[in-house]
Scaffold this motif. Structure first.
Motif, PDB file in Angstrom:
ATOM      1  N   THR A  42      42.209  40.465  39.325  1.00 33.98           N
ATOM      2  CA  THR A  42      41.536  40.268  40.609  1.00 33.98           C
ATOM      3  C   THR A  42      40.260  39.445  40.427  1.00 33.98           C
ATOM      4  O   THR A  42      39.965  38.548  41.218  1.00 33.98           O
ATOM      5  CB  THR A  42      41.224  41.636  41.259  1.00 33.98           C
ATOM      6  N   ASP A 161      46.857  38.788  46.100  1.00 32.10           N
ATOM      7  CA  ASP A 161      46.503  39.842  45.153  1.00 32.10           C
ATOM      8  C   ASP A 161      47.383  41.074  45.390  1.00 32.10           C
ATOM      9  O   ASP A 161      47.117  41.878  46.275  1.00 32.10           O
ATOM     10  CB  ASP A 161      45.020  40.198  45.299  1.00 32.10           C
ATOM     11  N   GLU A 162      48.421  41.219  44.603  1.00 34.69           N
ATOM     12  CA  GLU A 162      49.387  42.317  44.733  1.00 34.69           C
ATOM     13  C   GLU A 162      49.746  42.559  46.192  1.00 34.69           C
ATOM     14  O   GLU A 162      49.633  43.679  46.697  1.00 34.69           O
ATOM     15  CB  GLU A 162      48.817  43.592  44.095  1.00 34.69           C
TER      16      GLU A 162
HETATM   17 MG   LIG Z   1      43.301  43.983  40.913  1.00 38.02          MG
END
Ligand SMILES: [Mg+2]
Ligand SMILES: Nc1ncnc2c1ncn2[C@@H]1O[C@H](COP(=O)(O)OP(=O)(O)O)[C@@H](O)[C@H]1O
Length: 321
Positions: A42, A161-162
Motif C-alpha cells: 500500500t 489496492d486489494e
Molecule cells: Mg495494504
C-alpha cells in the motif's frame, strides 16, 4: 511509464516500510504487487499519487518527477480504487462517478454521457442504477461502481489496492474476469495490489513479489511459477498449489476427443479460470472445453474434478482452503 528510482519510505518512527525500490512499470501493463500483510504494498502504491510522501529517491511518470506535477493534475489523471468500498453514501451512483469529471469541469451532457457509457461497460443498466444510492446496490455492484469511478475522467494510470478482497468469492471471480476483459479495451497502465497469488497469476502481465519492504522477484506469472528465485517465493506460490483454491488445470485436463464434449461445444472455460469458476460451469454441464490463446486445448469433466478434489482432501485430511 512509472519509474521508481531508489525509493525509500520511512514512517515517523523511522521504521523502513519500503527500501530502495527500483522498478519500471510499462505503459499499458497490468502490474500486480503481491506479498504478505505489512510488506509495503500500500505504501508503494500510495507514493505514486502522492497520498504518501516518499522519504528518499524519485518516482517519475512519463519521465517527469511526480513532485513536479501539479497535485491536482497528478491525482485527477490517476484513478484510485480502495479495498473498502468507498462510495459517497449520500450521493447517487451518477454523482459518485461524476466526481472527478466535475472537478475537471466537464460539461453536464458530457458527464451524463460518460456515466452511461461506464455503467454499461460493467453491465449496470444506467436507467436502473444511475439514480440509486450506494446502499441500494450489492457489494459487488458497489465495487464495480468503484472501478468505473476511477476510470471516469479517462486517466492514464489506475491504482487498485486489494479492490476485490472484501467481496464473496463468486463476485470476486466475476469482477476479476470483468477487469481483465475491460483492460483489453482500455489498455491502461494498471498497478494492482493483492495478497492472493491466485489472483495475481490470473490478472498480472507481470507480478512483483515483495517482502519486508523489498522486491524479491519480478516476472511474468509463468516465470514466477517456473523459476521462483528463493524459498520465500516458492512457498508463496506453493501454499496455493496444495490448496484447492488454486489448482493447476493440468491436473484435470483430458484430451479433447470426447463425445460428451462434442455435444456441448459452447461451454468453454479459460485455462486461467479458478476452480470456483470451473465448478460453477460443471454444475450445468458434465464436460467443458478448456481454451488457451484462442485454442481448445482439452476438456475438463465432472468426474475428473471430483477425483481431483477427493484426492486433494484425502491428502490434506480436509476440504478447506
Ligand atoms: Mg495494504
Ligand atoms: N501511517 C503509518 N505510520 C507508521 N507506520 C506505518 C504507516 N502505514 C504503514 N506503516 C507500516 O509500514 C509497513 C508497510 O505497510 P503497508 O504499506 O500498509 O503494507 P501492506 O499494504 O503490504 O500490508 C508496515 O509495517 C506498517 O505497519
Amino acid at each position: 511509464m512509472i519509474a521508481f528510482e531508489n525509493v525509500t519510505k520511512k514512517y515517523v518512527n523511522d521504521q523502513v516500510a519500503v527500501k530502495a525500490i527500483n522498478l519500471e512499470i510499462n505503459k499499458g501493463e497490468f502490474f500486480v504487487l503481491i506479498g504478505p500483510s505489512g510488506c509495503g504494498k500500500t505504501t508503494l502504491l500510495k507514493m505514486i499519487n502522492r497520498l504518501i510522501h516518499l522519504t528518499e529517491g524519485t518516482i517519475r511518470i512519463n519521465g517527469k518527477r511526480i513532485s513536479d506535477y501539479n497535485i491536482h493534475e497528478l491525482r485527477w489523471n490517476i484513478g484510485y480504487v480502495l479495498q473498502q468500498i468507498a462510495l459517497f453514501p449520500h450521493m447517487t451512483i451518477e454523482e459518485n462517478i461524476a466526481v472527478v469529471p466535475e472537478l475537471k469541469k466537464w460539461s453536464k451532457p458530457q458527464i451524463q454521457q460518460r456515466v452511461r457509457e461506464l455503467l454499461e461497460m460493467v453491465g449496470l443498466e444506467p436507467d436502473k442504477y444511475s439514480q440509486r444510492k450506494p446502499k441500494e446496490l450489492s457489494g459487488g455492484e458497489q465495487q464495480r461502481v468503484g472501478v468505473v469511478r476511477a476510470l471516469a475522467a479517462d486517466p492514464e494510470i489506475i491504482l487498485l489496492d486489494e479492490p476485490f478482497s472484501a467481496l464473496d468469492p463468486i463476485s470476486r471471480t466475476k469482477l476479476q474476469d470483468d477487469l481483465l476483459e475491460l483492460q483489453q479495451t482500455i489498455q491502461k497502465t494498471i498497478v494492482f495490489v493483492s495478497h492472493d497469488m491466485q489472483e495475481a497469476l490470473k490478472l498480472g502481465d507481470r507480478i512483483c513479489v515483495m517482502k519486508d519492504g523489498e522486491i524479491v522477484q519480478i516476472g511474468t506469472p509463468h516465470e514466477i511459477i517456473q523459476n521462483p528465485v528463493n524459498d520465500f517465493v516458492r512457498e508463496f506460490v506453493g501454499i496455493k498449489e496444495y490448496g484447492i483454491n488454486t489448482f493447476h488445470i493440468q491436473a484435470v485436463i483430458e484430451p479433447i476427443a470426447d463425445e460428451v464434449y462434442q455435444r456441448n461445444r459452447e461451454n468453454i472455460i479459460s485455462s486461467k479460470d479458478s476452480l470456483n469458476t470451473i465448478l460453477q460451469k460443471l454444475a450445468y454441464d458434465e464436460c467443458i472445453g478448456v481454451e488457451e490463446n484462442g485454442e481448445i486445448i482439452g476438456i475438463v469433466t465432472r468426474a475428473s474434478i471430483l477425483q481431483y478434489l477427493a484426492h486433494d482432501s484425502l491428502e490434506r485430511g480436509n476440504l478447506n482452503g
